[in-house]
Motif scaffolding. Structure first.
Motif, PDB file in Angstrom:
ATOM      1  N   CYS A  71      43.901  40.731  51.286  1.00 54.11           N
ATOM      2  CA  CYS A  71      43.365  39.737  50.349  1.00 54.11           C
ATOM      3  C   CYS A  71      41.874  39.951  50.123  1.00 54.11           C
ATOM      4  CB  CYS A  71      43.604  38.329  50.878  1.00 54.11           C
ATOM      5  SG  CYS A  71      45.319  37.777  50.833  1.00 54.11           S
ATOM      6  N   MET A  72      41.159  40.227  51.205  1.00 52.73           N
ATOM      7  CA  MET A  72      39.718  40.484  51.095  1.00 52.73           C
ATOM      8  C   MET A  72      39.445  41.719  50.254  1.00 52.73           C
ATOM      9  SD  MET A  72      38.820  39.606  55.078  1.00 52.73           S
ATOM     10  CE  MET A  72      37.111  40.193  55.044  1.00 52.73           C
ATOM     11  N   LEU A  73      40.270  42.755  50.437  1.00 48.30           N
ATOM     12  CA  LEU A  73      40.109  43.972  49.631  1.00 48.30           C
ATOM     13  C   LEU A  73      40.397  43.670  48.159  1.00 48.30           C
ATOM     14  CD1 LEU A  73      39.673  47.028  49.346  1.00 48.30           C
ATOM     15  CD2 LEU A  73      42.100  47.341  49.928  1.00 48.30           C
ATOM     16  N   ALA A  74      41.437  42.912  47.900  1.00 48.39           N
ATOM     17  CA  ALA A  74      41.805  42.595  46.512  1.00 48.39           C
ATOM     18  C   ALA A  74      40.694  41.836  45.795  1.00 48.39           C
ATOM     19  CB  ALA A  74      43.094  41.789  46.494  1.00 48.39           C
ATOM     20  N   THR A  75      40.147  40.811  46.429  1.00 46.10           N
ATOM     21  CA  THR A  75      39.100  40.033  45.774  1.00 46.10           C
ATOM     22  C   THR A  75      37.825  40.845  45.584  1.00 46.10           C
ATOM     23  OG1 THR A  75      38.474  39.096  47.927  1.00 46.10           O
ATOM     24  CG2 THR A  75      39.984  37.812  46.568  1.00 46.10           C
ATOM     25  N   THR A  76      37.585  41.773  46.493  1.00 46.07           N
ATOM     26  CA  THR A  76      36.407  42.643  46.349  1.00 46.07           C
ATOM     27  C   THR A  76      36.604  43.621  45.203  1.00 46.07           C
ATOM     28  OG1 THR A  76      35.997  42.446  48.735  1.00 46.07           O
ATOM     29  CG2 THR A  76      34.847  44.203  47.573  1.00 46.07           C
ATOM     30  N   LEU A  77      37.820  44.131  45.065  1.00 45.81           N
ATOM     31  CA  LEU A  77      38.123  45.009  43.927  1.00 45.81           C
ATOM     32  C   LEU A  77      37.947  44.262  42.609  1.00 45.81           C
ATOM     33  CD1 LEU A  77      41.235  46.878  45.325  1.00 45.81           C
ATOM     34  CD2 LEU A  77      39.142  47.981  44.492  1.00 45.81           C
ATOM     35  N   GLN A  78      38.383  43.018  42.576  1.00 48.86           N
ATOM     36  CA  GLN A  78      38.202  42.229  41.359  1.00 48.86           C
ATOM     37  C   GLN A  78      36.721  42.089  41.036  1.00 48.86           C
ATOM     38  OE1 GLN A  78      39.531  38.189  41.597  1.00 48.86           O
ATOM     39  NE2 GLN A  78      39.047  37.741  39.455  1.00 48.86           N
ATOM     40  N   LYS A  79      35.923  41.859  42.073  1.00 44.75           N
ATOM     41  CA  LYS A  79      34.484  41.734  41.875  1.00 44.75           C
ATOM     42  C   LYS A  79      33.902  43.004  41.260  1.00 44.75           C
ATOM     43  CE  LYS A  79      30.156  41.312  44.451  1.00 44.75           C
ATOM     44  NZ  LYS A  79      29.509  41.167  45.775  1.00 44.75           N
ATOM     45  N   SER A  80      34.465  44.157  41.625  1.00 44.80           N
ATOM     46  CA  SER A  80      33.956  45.434  41.110  1.00 44.80           C
ATOM     47  C   SER A  80      34.459  45.722  39.700  1.00 44.80           C
ATOM     48  CB  SER A  80      34.368  46.577  42.050  1.00 44.80           C
ATOM     49  OG  SER A  80      35.748  46.877  41.905  1.00 44.80           O
ATOM     50  N   GLY A  81      35.321  44.856  39.178  1.00 46.15           N
ATOM     51  CA  GLY A  81      35.859  45.066  37.833  1.00 46.15           C
ATOM     52  C   GLY A  81      37.188  45.782  37.812  1.00 46.15           C
ATOM     53  N   ALA A  82      37.759  46.031  38.981  1.00 47.95           N
ATOM     54  CA  ALA A  82      39.025  46.761  39.065  1.00 47.95           C
ATOM     55  C   ALA A  82      40.177  45.793  39.310  1.00 47.95           C
ATOM     56  CB  ALA A  82      38.947  47.813  40.168  1.00 47.95           C
ATOM     57  N   ALA A  83      40.406  44.911  38.365  1.00 45.41           N
ATOM     58  CA  ALA A  83      41.401  43.859  38.554  1.00 45.41           C
ATOM     59  C   ALA A  83      42.819  44.412  38.665  1.00 45.41           C
ATOM     60  CB  ALA A  83      41.321  42.852  37.410  1.00 45.41           C
ATOM     61  N   GLU A  84      43.132  45.460  37.912  1.00 41.85           N
ATOM     62  CA  GLU A  84      44.472  46.039  37.994  1.00 41.85           C
ATOM     63  C   GLU A  84      44.715  46.634  39.383  1.00 41.85           C
ATOM     64  OE1 GLU A  84      46.951  45.842  36.086  1.00 41.85           O
ATOM     65  OE2 GLU A  84      46.139  45.154  34.160  1.00 41.85           O
ATOM     66  N   SER A  85      43.695  47.315  39.924  1.00 40.33           N
ATOM     67  CA  SER A  85      43.811  47.848  41.292  1.00 40.33           C
ATOM     68  C   SER A  85      43.948  46.713  42.289  1.00 40.33           C
ATOM     69  CB  SER A  85      42.583  48.695  41.631  1.00 40.33           C
ATOM     70  OG  SER A  85      42.509  49.838  40.813  1.00 40.33           O
ATOM     71  N   ALA A  86      43.253  45.623  42.015  1.00 40.02           N
ATOM     72  CA  ALA A  86      43.342  44.457  42.886  1.00 40.02           C
ATOM     73  C   ALA A  86      44.767  43.900  42.906  1.00 40.02           C
ATOM     74  CB  ALA A  86      42.364  43.384  42.425  1.00 40.02           C
ATOM     75  N   LEU A  87      45.409  43.890  41.735  1.00 41.12           N
ATOM     76  CA  LEU A  87      46.795  43.417  41.676  1.00 41.12           C
ATOM     77  C   LEU A  87      47.723  44.292  42.511  1.00 41.12           C
ATOM     78  CD1 LEU A  87      47.425  42.319  37.973  1.00 41.12           C
ATOM     79  CD2 LEU A  87      47.723  40.928  40.040  1.00 41.12           C
ATOM     80  N   ALA A  88      47.459  45.586  42.531  1.00 40.25           N
ATOM     81  CA  ALA A  88      48.271  46.494  43.353  1.00 40.25           C
ATOM     82  C   ALA A  88      48.105  46.176  44.834  1.00 40.25           C
ATOM     83  CB  ALA A  88      47.884  47.946  43.073  1.00 40.25           C
ATOM     84  N   VAL A  89      46.886  45.820  45.227  1.00 38.32           N
ATOM     85  CA  VAL A  89      46.633  45.458  46.623  1.00 38.32           C
ATOM     86  C   VAL A  89      47.319  44.138  46.960  1.00 38.32           C
ATOM     87  CG1 VAL A  89      44.853  44.844  48.311  1.00 38.32           C
ATOM     88  CG2 VAL A  89      44.486  46.761  46.742  1.00 38.32           C
ATOM     89  N   VAL A  90      47.319  43.196  46.021  1.00 39.07           N
ATOM     90  CA  VAL A  90      48.034  41.932  46.231  1.00 39.07           C
ATOM     91  C   VAL A  90      49.524  42.194  46.426  1.00 39.07           C
ATOM     92  CG1 VAL A  90      48.743  39.765  45.150  1.00 39.07           C
ATOM     93  CG2 VAL A  90      46.365  40.499  45.004  1.00 39.07           C
ATOM     94  N   ALA A  91      50.064  43.107  45.634  1.00 38.36           N
ATOM     95  CA  ALA A  91      51.480  43.472  45.788  1.00 38.36           C
ATOM     96  C   ALA A  91      51.732  44.055  47.174  1.00 38.36           C
ATOM     97  CB  ALA A  91      51.881  44.472  44.704  1.00 38.36           C
ATOM     98  N   GLU A  92      50.789  44.856  47.663  1.00 44.02           N
ATOM     99  CA  GLU A  92      50.897  45.413  49.012  1.00 44.02           C
ATOM    100  C   GLU A  92      50.857  44.302  50.061  1.00 44.02           C
ATOM    101  OE1 GLU A  92      48.527  48.522  51.993  1.00 44.02           O
ATOM    102  OE2 GLU A  92      47.931  48.361  49.888  1.00 44.02           O
ATOM    103  N   ALA A  93      49.996  43.312  49.846  1.00 45.84           N
ATOM    104  CA  ALA A  93      49.916  42.178  50.777  1.00 45.84           C
ATOM    105  C   ALA A  93      51.239  41.423  50.807  1.00 45.84           C
ATOM    106  CB  ALA A  93      48.773  41.254  50.369  1.00 45.84           C
ATOM    107  N   LYS A  94      51.851  41.225  49.642  1.00 48.72           N
ATOM    108  CA  LYS A  94      53.131  40.530  49.576  1.00 48.72           C
ATOM    109  C   LYS A  94      54.226  41.331  50.279  1.00 48.72           C
ATOM    110  CE  LYS A  94      54.162  38.452  45.649  1.00 48.72           C
ATOM    111  NZ  LYS A  94      54.329  38.229  44.188  1.00 48.72           N
ATOM    112  N   ASP A  95      54.211  42.642  50.098  1.00 49.84           N
ATOM    113  CA  ASP A  95      55.189  43.499  50.774  1.00 49.84           C
ATOM    114  C   ASP A  95      54.995  43.449  52.288  1.00 49.84           C
ATOM    115  OD1 ASP A  95      56.275  44.225  48.358  1.00 49.84           O
ATOM    116  OD2 ASP A  95      55.252  46.168  48.257  1.00 49.84           O
ATOM    117  N   GLN A  96      53.733  43.496  52.705  1.00 51.57           N
ATOM    118  CA  GLN A  96      53.416  43.444  54.136  1.00 51.57           C
ATOM    119  C   GLN A  96      53.925  42.129  54.735  1.00 51.57           C
ATOM    120  OE1 GLN A  96      51.659  45.662  56.091  1.00 51.57           O
ATOM    121  NE2 GLN A  96      51.197  44.414  57.886  1.00 51.57           N
TER     122      GLN A  96
END
Length: 297
Positions: free
Chosen positions: A192-217
């Motif tokens: 979650c921390m990685l996802a929100t940081t990616l969003q901050k960097s402007g990489a929202a689509e990459s952030a969504l992929a990390v959220v999907a990974e969190a849900k899978d985990q």
């Protein structure tokens, strides 16, 4: 293992096994997202703990039930909306760790009651101080697991400033290393921390992929501790990515449903306590809770 510890405690009358049973029950409930139950188990440890009988001898790698209870309760009380109580528990945990002077226990406390709580509170400089202390302690005592946690937390703190990409690189590297060790505990939060940081960097689509990974985990390990947070973050990412209004609203409603479950979330607890006129939160906590609830309604 929890039932076995209980049976052993009953059979032998050994209260050390009783404390171990409460600790395992608390961690299990915490993992399941049953925050009130988890709090009860850890608070029971504190009520039973007698330093003359239960305090560990001065060796480096050893467990102490009071340390675990204090460190995890700090996180739980934040989740339940009791920020002031969480801070008090964190202070007590750090004080007790200093008294015990055991590297493994100190690293544990700094990771959860220290950096973990301050990350949830949004206090970046405090996270960085704890992260640096964890890494230094791990380097001194060859504590590889804690070093990975400390480095990840350091990366998060770096990324909150001007060096976002540098921080993200550190975060990713140490998350991969944690995964390679087969570590699952607290991994969803770190994603979650990685996802929100990616969003901050402007990489929202990459952030969504990390959220999907969190849900899978979480699904893989039947973990529910961060369900509401994962759903909330996913909804915000979808909003940033200009996905359909229906999809975004569905995610926010799902987050709200999770928050309204008996397991409770911080936003829901804030709203309930505000209604009862019993707020003990700072302005930032309340503002964030209101903003989230506004989105959800």
């Amino acid at each position: 293992m929890t039932k076995e510890a209980r049976r052993t405690a009953e059979r032998t009358g050994d209260d050390a096994f009783q404390l171990a049973g409460h600790r395992m029950d608390g961690i299990t409930a915490m993992y399941d997202g049953s925050f009130i139950e988890a709090s009860h188990e850890f608070e029971t440890i504190l009520s039973l703990y007698d330093p003359d009988r239960h305090r560990p001898p001065p060796v480096l790698y050893i467990h102490d039930p009071k340390i675990s209870a204090l460190a995890y309760l700090a996180i739980l009380k934040w989740i339940l909306g009791q920020s002031d109580t969480a801070r008090g528990l964190a202070i007590e945990a750090l004080r007790y760790a200093e008294e015990l002077k055991q590297a493994n226990l100190t690293a544990h406390v700094r990771t959860y009651a220290g950096a973990g709580l301050h990350e949830l509170l949004g206090e970046t400089s405090a996270v960085r101080r704890h992260a640096d202390a964890i890494v230094a302690l791990a380097d001194q005592h060859s504590l590889h697991y804690w070093r990975l946690n400390g480095l990840f937390l350091r990366g998060w703190a770096i990324a909150q400033g001007a060096s976002v990409e540098e921080g993200l690189a550190v975060m990713r590297q140490n998350l991969r290393a944690r995964s390679a060790l087969g570590v699952s505990w607290y991994h969803v939060r770190y994603l979650c921390m990685l996802a929100t940081t990616l969003q901050k960097s402007g990489a929202a689509e990459s952030a969504l992929a990390v959220v999907a990974e969190a849900k899978d985990q979480a699904a893989c390990h039947c973990e529910h501790m961060w369900d509401a947070e994962v759903e909330r973050i996913e909804a915000e990412m979808l909003e940033v990515c200009a996905r359909s209004t229906v999809e975004c609203e569905a995610r926010f409603q799902s987050a709200l449903a999770t928050a309204r479950s008996p397991k409770l979330s911080k936003a829901k607890r804030c709203a309930e306590l505000e209604r009862l006129g019993a707020l003990t939160f700072n302005t930032r906590d309340l503002t964030q809770a209101r903003q989230l609830l506004d989105k959800l309604h």
